[in-house]
Write an enzyme that holds these catalytic residues in place. Structure first.
Site, mmCIF file in Angstrom:
data_model
loop_
_atom_site.group_PDB
_atom_site.id
_atom_site.type_symbol
_atom_site.label_atom_id
_atom_site.label_comp_id
_atom_site.label_asym_id
_atom_site.label_seq_id
_atom_site.Cartn_x
_atom_site.Cartn_y
_atom_site.Cartn_z
ATOM 1 C CE LYS A 98 0.632 1.678 4.377
ATOM 2 N NZ LYS A 98 1.171 3.007 4.702
ATOM 3 C CG ASP A 106 -1.026 -1.112 8.329
ATOM 4 O OD1 ASP A 106 -0.955 -2.074 9.118
ATOM 5 O OD2 ASP A 106 -0.034 -0.642 7.752
#
Length: 296
Positions: free
Chosen positions: A10, A140
């Site tokens: 990401k 996350d």
């Protein structure tokens, strides 16, 4: 059964620190985006009894292979939350995502394990149910499981799906330096509040499909307060290659740049590879971890 999962990296399109909470954590507002740079995680249920987990990461000797690895925490969280009797497992991680880069390389591996175990043990959990398990071992990790383009608020665990990032080419470069997350948060705490959020501006550009405007809204508060020469040098080289915009991802030290033109992006990769070992060309994705292969 053996399950192989592709686990994407990401990047942070924005990272605004909203404030420090009474519990010591920080509220954030950030837009996260999965990209086509992958680790490959293979999970096998072994015969026999017990809860032993064997972890191997062949090409990254610095990655721990004991219980401290997030993939072990992921497996134990899965068994705990589903009330399934643990079985011995083999987990092999083939890494392409650099470590200590702000690219969620560890988090995405953990999410991949939960996805694999859901199929191995036929628990038929929904993506949201798996994301709830993921939240127990990393803020996350749920995003890495779900992927795409998302707004993350509170401590990063409240997720909202956004309109997909427009198609583009993303150059990623990780220098040799590392960034102290604790020092970055401390520097943010000492800074005067800026009064507005880059995240809000970037979301407007997402919904107007304005990739050029979006690129002007890239922002990372850690990058601003740490003022790291190595990061600035990479950004200068990317902009010199006609990138629309560039920023550090997460707590660093990876830097990425957005290009519309593929040839310009490829030229930038070639120039950066003359100085840096970890340089990649990727594209934005609309999803997160996905099962690539199933073997009986």
């Amino acid at each position: 059964m053996i399950i192989t999962v592709k686990a994407p990296a990401k990047i942070n399109l924005t990272l605004d620190i909203v404030g420090k909470r009474a519990d010591g954590y920080h509220d954030v507002s950030m837009v996260m985006q999965t990209v086509s740079l992958f680790d490959t995680v293979t999970v096998e249920r072994l015969s026999g009894e017990g809860d032993g987990i064997t972890v191997a990461c062949p090409d990254y000797p610095d990655v721990p292979t004991d219980d401290s690895n997030i993939v072990c925490k992921a497996a134990r969280a899965f068994f705990d939350k589903t009330h399934i009797t643990p079985s011995p497992l083999s987990i092999i991680i083939e890494k392409q995502i650099p470590t200590q880069a702000g690219l969620a390389g560890g988090s995405t591996d953990g999410a991949a394990v939960v996805l694999a175990l859901n199929q191995i043990f036929e628990t038929r959990l929904s993506m949201d149910e798996m994301a709830q398990i993921c939240a127990h071992f990393g803020s996350d990790v749920p995003f890495c499981l779900l992927g795409g383009t998302m707004l993350a608020t509170d401590t990063g665990t409240t997720l909202k799906k956004l309109r997909a990032m427009p198609d583009c080419h993303i150059v990623i470069c990780k220098p040799a330096i590392s960034v102290s997350t604790a020092a970055a948060y401390a520097a943010c705490d000492a800074r005067e509040p800026k009064g507005f959020l880059y995240t809000d501006e970037l979301i407007k550009r997402l919904y107007s499909r304005d990739i050029r405007g979006l690129a002007t809204c890239l922002y990372n508060e850690f990058e601003q307060v740490m003022e790291l020469p190595a990061i600035n040098e990479i950004k200068r080289e990317m902009i010199a290659c006609k990138a629309l915009g560039a920023s550090m991802s997460g707590s660093g030290s990876a830097v990425y740049a957005i290009f519309l033109n593929q040839k310009k992006a490829e030229k930038c990769v070639n120039i950066l590879k003359e100085k840096y070992n970890n340089v990649f060309l990727a594209k934005p994705l609309k999803d997160g971890c996905r099962v690539e292969k199933v073997e009986p």
